[in-house]
Motif scaffolding. Structure first.
Motif, PDB file in Angstrom:
ATOM      1  N   ARG A   1      -2.881  -8.927   9.209  1.00 20.14           N
ATOM      2  CA  ARG A   1      -2.013  -8.507   8.107  1.00 20.14           C
ATOM      3  C   ARG A   1      -1.352  -7.169   8.446  1.00 20.14           C
ATOM      4  O   ARG A   1      -0.156  -6.992   8.249  1.00 20.14           O
ATOM      5  CB  ARG A   1      -2.822  -8.405   6.813  1.00 20.14           C
ATOM      6  CG  ARG A   1      -1.986  -8.055   5.605  1.00 20.14           C
ATOM      7  CD  ARG A   1      -2.750  -8.051   4.278  1.00 20.14           C
ATOM      8  NE  ARG A   1      -4.107  -7.550   4.358  1.00 20.14           N
ATOM      9  CZ  ARG A   1      -5.198  -8.302   4.155  1.00 20.14           C
ATOM     10  NH1 ARG A   1      -5.074  -9.577   3.869  1.00 20.14           N
ATOM     11  NH2 ARG A   1      -6.401  -7.771   4.235  1.00 20.14           N
ATOM     12  N   ASP A   2      -2.134  -6.249   8.997  1.00 23.80           N
ATOM     13  CA  ASP A   2      -1.576  -4.957   9.391  1.00 23.80           C
ATOM     14  C   ASP A   2      -0.500  -5.121  10.456  1.00 23.80           C
ATOM     15  O   ASP A   2       0.544  -4.459  10.413  1.00 23.80           O
ATOM     16  CB  ASP A   2      -2.680  -4.029   9.906  1.00 23.80           C
ATOM     17  CG  ASP A   2      -3.643  -3.594   8.809  1.00 23.80           C
ATOM     18  OD1 ASP A   2      -3.295  -3.769   7.617  1.00 23.80           O
ATOM     19  OD2 ASP A   2      -4.742  -3.092   9.152  1.00 23.80           O
ATOM     20  N   GLN A   3      -0.745  -6.002  11.396  1.00 22.59           N
ATOM     21  CA  GLN A   3       0.250  -6.250  12.453  1.00 22.59           C
ATOM     22  C   GLN A   3       1.527  -6.854  11.864  1.00 22.59           C
ATOM     23  O   GLN A   3       2.629  -6.472  12.246  1.00 22.59           O
ATOM     24  CB  GLN A   3      -0.342  -7.183  13.522  1.00 22.59           C
ATOM     25  CG  GLN A   3       0.528  -7.352  14.731  1.00 22.59           C
ATOM     26  CD  GLN A   3       0.715  -6.051  15.500  1.00 22.59           C
ATOM     27  OE1 GLN A   3      -0.122  -5.175  15.492  1.00 22.59           O
ATOM     28  NE2 GLN A   3       1.834  -5.933  16.168  1.00 22.59           N
ATOM     29  N   ARG A   4       1.383  -7.799  10.917  1.00 23.76           N
ATOM     30  CA  ARG A   4       2.561  -8.387  10.254  1.00 23.76           C
ATOM     31  C   ARG A   4       3.344  -7.313   9.516  1.00 23.76           C
ATOM     32  O   ARG A   4       4.567  -7.248   9.601  1.00 23.76           O
ATOM     33  CB  ARG A   4       2.125  -9.482   9.271  1.00 23.76           C
ATOM     34  CG  ARG A   4       2.036 -10.850   9.843  1.00 23.76           C
ATOM     35  CD  ARG A   4       1.966 -11.933   8.769  1.00 23.76           C
ATOM     36  NE  ARG A   4       1.074 -11.646   7.659  1.00 23.76           N
ATOM     37  CZ  ARG A   4      -0.208 -11.950   7.622  1.00 23.76           C
ATOM     38  NH1 ARG A   4      -0.769 -12.546   8.641  1.00 23.76           N
ATOM     39  NH2 ARG A   4      -0.945 -11.654   6.556  1.00 23.76           N
ATOM     40  N   TYR A   5       2.636  -6.456   8.791  1.00 19.17           N
ATOM     41  CA  TYR A   5       3.296  -5.372   8.067  1.00 19.17           C
ATOM     42  C   TYR A   5       4.010  -4.428   9.020  1.00 19.17           C
ATOM     43  O   TYR A   5       5.121  -3.983   8.753  1.00 19.17           O
ATOM     44  CB  TYR A   5       2.296  -4.595   7.212  1.00 19.17           C
ATOM     45  CG  TYR A   5       1.758  -5.348   6.020  1.00 19.17           C
ATOM     46  CD1 TYR A   5       2.463  -6.397   5.429  1.00 19.17           C
ATOM     47  CD2 TYR A   5       0.535  -5.015   5.469  1.00 19.17           C
ATOM     48  CE1 TYR A   5       1.971  -7.077   4.350  1.00 19.17           C
ATOM     49  CE2 TYR A   5       0.022  -5.708   4.374  1.00 19.17           C
ATOM     50  CZ  TYR A   5       0.752  -6.730   3.821  1.00 19.17           C
ATOM     51  OH  TYR A   5       0.260  -7.404   2.749  1.00 19.17           O
ATOM     52  N   LEU A   6       3.372  -4.142  10.145  1.00 24.82           N
ATOM     53  CA  LEU A   6       3.983  -3.260  11.131  1.00 24.82           C
ATOM     54  C   LEU A   6       5.262  -3.885  11.698  1.00 24.82           C
ATOM     55  O   LEU A   6       6.295  -3.202  11.811  1.00 24.82           O
ATOM     56  CB  LEU A   6       2.994  -2.968  12.260  1.00 24.82           C
ATOM     57  CG  LEU A   6       3.490  -2.049  13.373  1.00 24.82           C
ATOM     58  CD1 LEU A   6       3.791  -0.661  12.811  1.00 24.82           C
ATOM     59  CD2 LEU A   6       2.464  -1.953  14.477  1.00 24.82           C
ATOM     60  N   LEU A   7       5.212  -5.180  12.001  1.00 24.41           N
ATOM     61  CA  LEU A   7       6.408  -5.866  12.508  1.00 24.41           C
ATOM     62  C   LEU A   7       7.511  -5.894  11.463  1.00 24.41           C
ATOM     63  O   LEU A   7       8.689  -5.678  11.774  1.00 24.41           O
ATOM     64  CB  LEU A   7       6.051  -7.287  12.956  1.00 24.41           C
ATOM     65  CG  LEU A   7       5.182  -7.400  14.209  1.00 24.41           C
ATOM     66  CD1 LEU A   7       4.769  -8.852  14.448  1.00 24.41           C
ATOM     67  CD2 LEU A   7       5.917  -6.845  15.417  1.00 24.41           C
TER      68      LEU A   7
END
Length: 187
Positions: free
Chosen positions: A63-69
């Motif tokens: 989820r954090d990676q998706r938000y970062l992208l």
């Protein structure tokens, strides 16, 4: 005969023992089968549990990676919008500068044209005004002194003088829309 009887008794007792042992073995096997899970189902259940644990452990990271992208994509889009705004602002400035220079030129040209018509005699100016667009002729006549404008209009063709007068009156009417309607020349 006793030998036969002993053999038969031993054989019979041996057979009973074998049957009982077989029955016991079957019961033990059934009981063991009920208590121990099937290795294939155990592997599937174990894999599912491991998958769920793995997904549960990395869910926050994913989820954090998706938000970062998504944040990076939004920042990229914002930078693109900012660049376009800067381009539009510079073009707006260029256009306003160009429009100011054009309006200055038009005012000087119009003032020069009005000065030319001020020095002309009405009988010489009237045919030239008739050949112009009606809006331009009306603009020139509006800037001339009233007495001279009247002389010019009296020397012109009555229909064209009437159209010019209509344009001038519409321009001075406060109820007229800001966007003038084109005047059709008679055919």
């Amino acid at each position: 005969m006793t030998d036969n009887l002993i053999t038969f008794t031993v054989s019979r007792s041996l057979v009973r023992r074998v049957v009982v042992a077989g029955a016991l073995l079957a019961l033990v096997h059934q009981a063991g089968a009920q208590q121990q899970p099937d290795p294939a189902s155990f592997a599937a259940t174990s894999s599912q549990d491991e998958i769920q644990k793995f997904c549960g452990n990395i869910a926050d990271q994913a989820r954090d990676q998706r938000y970062l992208l998504q944040k990076q994509e939004l920042e990229k889009l914002q930078a693109d919008v900012d660049d376009r705004i800067k381009t539009l602002e510079s073009r707006t400035t260029e256009y306003q500068d160009w429009l100011k220079r054009r309006n200055d030129f038009v005012q000087r040209a119009q003032a020069g044209l009005v000065d030319i018509f001020k020095t002309m005699k009405p009988d010489a100016a009237a045919p030239q005004l008739e050949q112009m667009k009606m809006e331009i002729a009306a603009a020139i006549i509006m800037q001339l002194p009233a007495r001279q404008s009247a002389l010019f209009l009296s020397e012109m063709d009555p229909e064209k003088a009437g159209m010019i007068s209509t344009i001038i009156s519409a321009a001075s009417d406060p109820n007229t829309s800001k966007r003038p309607q084109p005047v059709k020349a008679p055919t």
